[in-house]
Design a protein around this motif. Structure first.
Motif, mmCIF file in Angstrom:
data_model
loop_
_atom_site.group_PDB
_atom_site.id
_atom_site.type_symbol
_atom_site.label_atom_id
_atom_site.label_comp_id
_atom_site.label_asym_id
_atom_site.label_seq_id
_atom_site.Cartn_x
_atom_site.Cartn_y
_atom_site.Cartn_z
ATOM 1 N N TYR A 201 50.318 -39.257 -16.058
ATOM 2 C CA TYR A 201 50.077 -38.147 -15.138
ATOM 3 C C TYR A 201 49.777 -36.895 -15.952
ATOM 4 O O TYR A 201 50.531 -36.547 -16.856
ATOM 5 C CB TYR A 201 51.304 -37.880 -14.270
ATOM 6 N N ARG A 202 48.687 -36.234 -15.606
ATOM 7 C CA ARG A 202 48.328 -34.971 -16.258
ATOM 8 C C ARG A 202 48.718 -33.823 -15.331
ATOM 9 O O ARG A 202 48.415 -33.847 -14.142
ATOM 10 C CB ARG A 202 46.830 -34.919 -16.531
ATOM 11 N N ASN A 203 49.390 -32.826 -15.898
ATOM 12 C CA ASN A 203 49.752 -31.647 -15.128
ATOM 13 C C ASN A 203 49.169 -30.419 -15.814
ATOM 14 O O ASN A 203 49.527 -30.109 -16.953
ATOM 15 C CB ASN A 203 51.270 -31.503 -15.007
ATOM 16 N N ASP A 204 48.227 -29.765 -15.130
ATOM 17 C CA ASP A 204 47.690 -28.494 -15.604
ATOM 18 C C ASP A 204 48.535 -27.406 -14.957
ATOM 19 O O ASP A 204 48.481 -27.226 -13.732
ATOM 20 C CB ASP A 204 46.215 -28.360 -15.223
ATOM 21 N N LEU A 205 49.319 -26.724 -15.775
ATOM 22 C CA LEU A 205 50.238 -25.718 -15.258
ATOM 23 C C LEU A 205 49.487 -24.586 -14.578
ATOM 24 O O LEU A 205 48.312 -24.338 -14.861
ATOM 25 C CB LEU A 205 51.082 -25.152 -16.401
ATOM 26 N N LYS A 206 50.188 -23.912 -13.689
ATOM 27 C CA LYS A 206 49.618 -22.741 -13.014
ATOM 28 C C LYS A 206 49.803 -21.545 -13.941
ATOM 29 O O LYS A 206 50.768 -20.811 -13.836
ATOM 30 C CB LYS A 206 50.317 -22.505 -11.679
ATOM 31 N N GLY A 207 48.889 -21.407 -14.863
ATOM 32 C CA GLY A 207 48.990 -20.348 -15.860
ATOM 33 C C GLY A 207 49.539 -20.907 -17.164
ATOM 34 O O GLY A 207 50.005 -22.040 -17.239
ATOM 35 N N SER A 208 49.494 -20.095 -18.180
ATOM 36 C CA SER A 208 49.956 -20.512 -19.495
ATOM 37 C C SER A 208 51.474 -20.428 -19.592
ATOM 38 O O SER A 208 52.110 -19.636 -18.903
ATOM 39 C CB SER A 208 49.325 -19.600 -20.561
ATOM 40 N N CYS A 209 52.036 -21.250 -20.456
ATOM 41 C CA CYS A 209 53.469 -21.269 -20.723
ATOM 42 C C CYS A 209 53.637 -21.059 -22.228
ATOM 43 O O CYS A 209 53.716 -22.038 -22.983
ATOM 44 C CB CYS A 209 54.078 -22.590 -20.266
ATOM 45 N N PRO A 210 53.643 -19.808 -22.674
ATOM 46 C CA PRO A 210 53.656 -19.511 -24.109
ATOM 47 C C PRO A 210 54.790 -20.213 -24.860
ATOM 48 O O PRO A 210 55.944 -20.124 -24.494
ATOM 49 C CB PRO A 210 53.843 -17.993 -24.162
ATOM 50 N N THR B 78 59.243 -18.458 -18.012
ATOM 51 C CA THR B 78 59.310 -19.329 -16.837
ATOM 52 C C THR B 78 57.896 -19.807 -16.553
ATOM 53 O O THR B 78 56.950 -19.029 -16.569
ATOM 54 C CB THR B 78 59.880 -18.572 -15.622
ATOM 55 N N CYS B 79 57.764 -21.104 -16.290
ATOM 56 C CA CYS B 79 56.454 -21.729 -16.126
ATOM 57 C C CYS B 79 56.426 -22.484 -14.799
ATOM 58 O O CYS B 79 57.475 -22.846 -14.271
ATOM 59 C CB CYS B 79 56.197 -22.671 -17.286
ATOM 60 N N VAL B 80 55.227 -22.747 -14.288
ATOM 61 C CA VAL B 80 55.080 -23.356 -12.970
ATOM 62 C C VAL B 80 54.174 -24.586 -13.053
ATOM 63 O O VAL B 80 53.078 -24.529 -13.607
ATOM 64 C CB VAL B 80 54.478 -22.342 -11.968
#
Length: 149
Positions: free
Chosen positions: A86-95, A132-134
């Protein structure tokens, strides 16, 4: 007297333009996604090689979310056996996600991880909480039926 304020505002905007454009992603196919390094692109290609993308899913059952590969600050892969990733492209970057040294702490409600759920990074040595990442949608990549390789 409004003229000096306008000139100051224009001067500030002109001076800050190089800094603002420095934050924009370069060479990307997707808006907001950061370009992958050659090593990250190789990891992504290796994990998805011979697999075909399926319909995006909003949630991933917890039992399928144990084997995580951090490709970049924007992309996670969840391996579920040799034939399914499963590939998950986060909603925005997670530095810092790509460094793979921080601990991912997922704020999970129920038995699934879903699009829009949060996680944050915690420094392994100091315990200091990071960004915090989404999560985004989970796109399944499967080997086509009858493909033994």
């Amino acid at each position: 007297m409004a003229r000096p304020t306008f000139l100051c505002t224009a001067a500030l905007l002109a001076a800050s333009a190089p800094f603002l454009t420095g934050c924009a992603p370069s060479g990307t196919a997707e808006a907001g996604a950061a370009a992958l390094t050659p090593k990250q692109a190789e990891t992504l290609d290796k994990q998805l090689a011979g697999k075909v993308a399926g319909k995006p899913e909003t949630c991933l059952p917890s039992y399928r979310s144990n084997d995580v590969i951090r490709v970049s600050d924007n992309i996670l892969l969840y391996r579920s056996g040799g034939n399914l990733v499963y590939r998950n492209d986060l909603k925005g970057s997670c530095p810092g996600l790509a460094r793979d040294s921080d601990i991912m702490v997922i704020e999970q409600y129920g038995s699934q991880v879903c699009n829009g759920d949060f996680f944050h990074l915690v420094d392994r040595s100091s315990g200091i909480r990071g960004p915090t990442c989404v999560f985004g949608d989970f796109v399944p990549y499967r080997k086509p039926a009858g493909d033994a390789g």
